[in-house]
Design a protein around this motif. Structure first.
Motif, PDB file in Angstrom:
ATOM      1  N   ASP A  67      64.861 -15.621   7.396  1.00 39.20           N
ATOM      2  CA  ASP A  67      66.313 -15.717   7.262  1.00 39.20           C
ATOM      3  C   ASP A  67      66.945 -14.463   7.861  1.00 39.20           C
ATOM      4  O   ASP A  67      66.351 -13.381   7.826  1.00 39.20           O
ATOM      5  CB  ASP A  67      66.714 -15.854   5.796  1.00 39.20           C
ATOM      6  N   PRO A  68      68.146 -14.568   8.410  1.00 37.46           N
ATOM      7  CA  PRO A  68      68.767 -13.401   9.042  1.00 37.46           C
ATOM      8  C   PRO A  68      69.206 -12.325   8.050  1.00 37.46           C
ATOM      9  O   PRO A  68      69.360 -11.170   8.416  1.00 37.46           O
ATOM     10  CB  PRO A  68      69.957 -13.987   9.792  1.00 37.46           C
ATOM     11  N   VAL A  69      69.395 -12.698   6.772  1.00 43.29           N
ATOM     12  CA  VAL A  69      69.861 -11.756   5.749  1.00 43.29           C
ATOM     13  C   VAL A  69      68.946 -11.888   4.538  1.00 43.29           C
ATOM     14  O   VAL A  69      68.511 -12.988   4.192  1.00 43.29           O
ATOM     15  CB  VAL A  69      71.328 -12.065   5.346  1.00 43.29           C
ATOM     16  N   VAL A  70      68.645 -10.747   3.901  1.00 37.13           N
ATOM     17  CA  VAL A  70      67.820 -10.762   2.693  1.00 37.13           C
ATOM     18  C   VAL A  70      68.555 -10.097   1.541  1.00 37.13           C
ATOM     19  O   VAL A  70      69.433  -9.252   1.754  1.00 37.13           O
ATOM     20  CB  VAL A  70      66.455 -10.066   2.913  1.00 37.13           C
ATOM     21  N   GLN A  71      68.202 -10.499   0.337  1.00 34.19           N
ATOM     22  CA  GLN A  71      68.709  -9.880  -0.883  1.00 34.19           C
ATOM     23  C   GLN A  71      67.540  -9.135  -1.519  1.00 34.19           C
ATOM     24  O   GLN A  71      66.539  -9.752  -1.882  1.00 34.19           O
ATOM     25  CB  GLN A  71      69.256 -10.946  -1.848  1.00 34.19           C
ATOM     26  N   LEU A  72      67.652  -7.810  -1.601  1.00 36.30           N
ATOM     27  CA  LEU A  72      66.562  -6.977  -2.098  1.00 36.30           C
ATOM     28  C   LEU A  72      66.840  -6.500  -3.507  1.00 36.30           C
ATOM     29  O   LEU A  72      67.996  -6.371  -3.913  1.00 36.30           O
ATOM     30  CB  LEU A  72      66.387  -5.771  -1.177  1.00 36.30           C
ATOM     31  N   LYS A  73      65.761  -6.229  -4.228  1.00 33.34           N
ATOM     32  CA  LYS A  73      65.876  -5.637  -5.560  1.00 33.34           C
ATOM     33  C   LYS A  73      64.868  -4.497  -5.677  1.00 33.34           C
ATOM     34  O   LYS A  73      63.912  -4.421  -4.905  1.00 33.34           O
ATOM     35  CB  LYS A  73      65.670  -6.681  -6.645  1.00 33.34           C
ATOM     36  N   ASP A  74      65.086  -3.608  -6.622  1.00 34.27           N
ATOM     37  CA  ASP A  74      64.174  -2.496  -6.829  1.00 34.27           C
ATOM     38  C   ASP A  74      62.743  -3.005  -6.952  1.00 34.27           C
ATOM     39  O   ASP A  74      62.483  -3.987  -7.654  1.00 34.27           O
ATOM     40  CB  ASP A  74      64.539  -1.713  -8.095  1.00 34.27           C
ATOM     41  N   GLY A  75      61.825  -2.342  -6.257  1.00 34.91           N
ATOM     42  CA  GLY A  75      60.419  -2.690  -6.349  1.00 34.91           C
ATOM     43  C   GLY A  75      59.939  -3.700  -5.327  1.00 34.91           C
ATOM     44  O   GLY A  75      58.738  -3.950  -5.228  1.00 34.91           O
ATOM     45  N   ASP A  76      60.847  -4.301  -4.561  1.00 32.80           N
ATOM     46  CA  ASP A  76      60.408  -5.231  -3.515  1.00 32.80           C
ATOM     47  C   ASP A  76      59.543  -4.487  -2.510  1.00 32.80           C
ATOM     48  O   ASP A  76      59.704  -3.284  -2.297  1.00 32.80           O
ATOM     49  CB  ASP A  76      61.604  -5.850  -2.782  1.00 32.80           C
TER      50      ASP A  76
END
Length: 87
Positions: A67-76
């Motif tokens: 995907d062109p955009v990602v949603q990241l979270k701590d620890g990824d």
């Protein structure tokens, strides 16, 4: 619910990316909602990988970023994967 503005992710380097960065892994704070190309640019700038940027792929938690955009979270975990040469 408000999404976090940034995330601390683990960056894992393989092959030529490991050689050029001098690291096997590192942590980096990045925007939590980010275009993959922007994420790649930030990683290349921070870890001296601009010379191979055009041939790198990123994987998020062991899945290639398609995907062109990602949603990241701590620890990824972000894997920096150069092309694999066979022989």
């Amino acid at each position: 619910m408000t999404l976090p503005a940034s995330a601390v992710v683990s960056i894992v380097f393989f092959a030529k990316a490991r050689e050029l960065s001098g690291l096997s892994e590192a942590e980096l704070r990045v925007p939590a909602h980010i275009a993959v190309e922007e994420l790649l640019a930030i990683i290349c700038e921070n870890f001296s990988l601009n010379s191979i940027r055009s041939s790198l792929f990123l994987a998020l938690n062991e899945d290639y970023c398609v995907d062109p955009v990602v949603q990241l979270k701590d620890g990824d975990e972000i894997a920096v994967i150069p092309p694999i040469s066979g022989g």
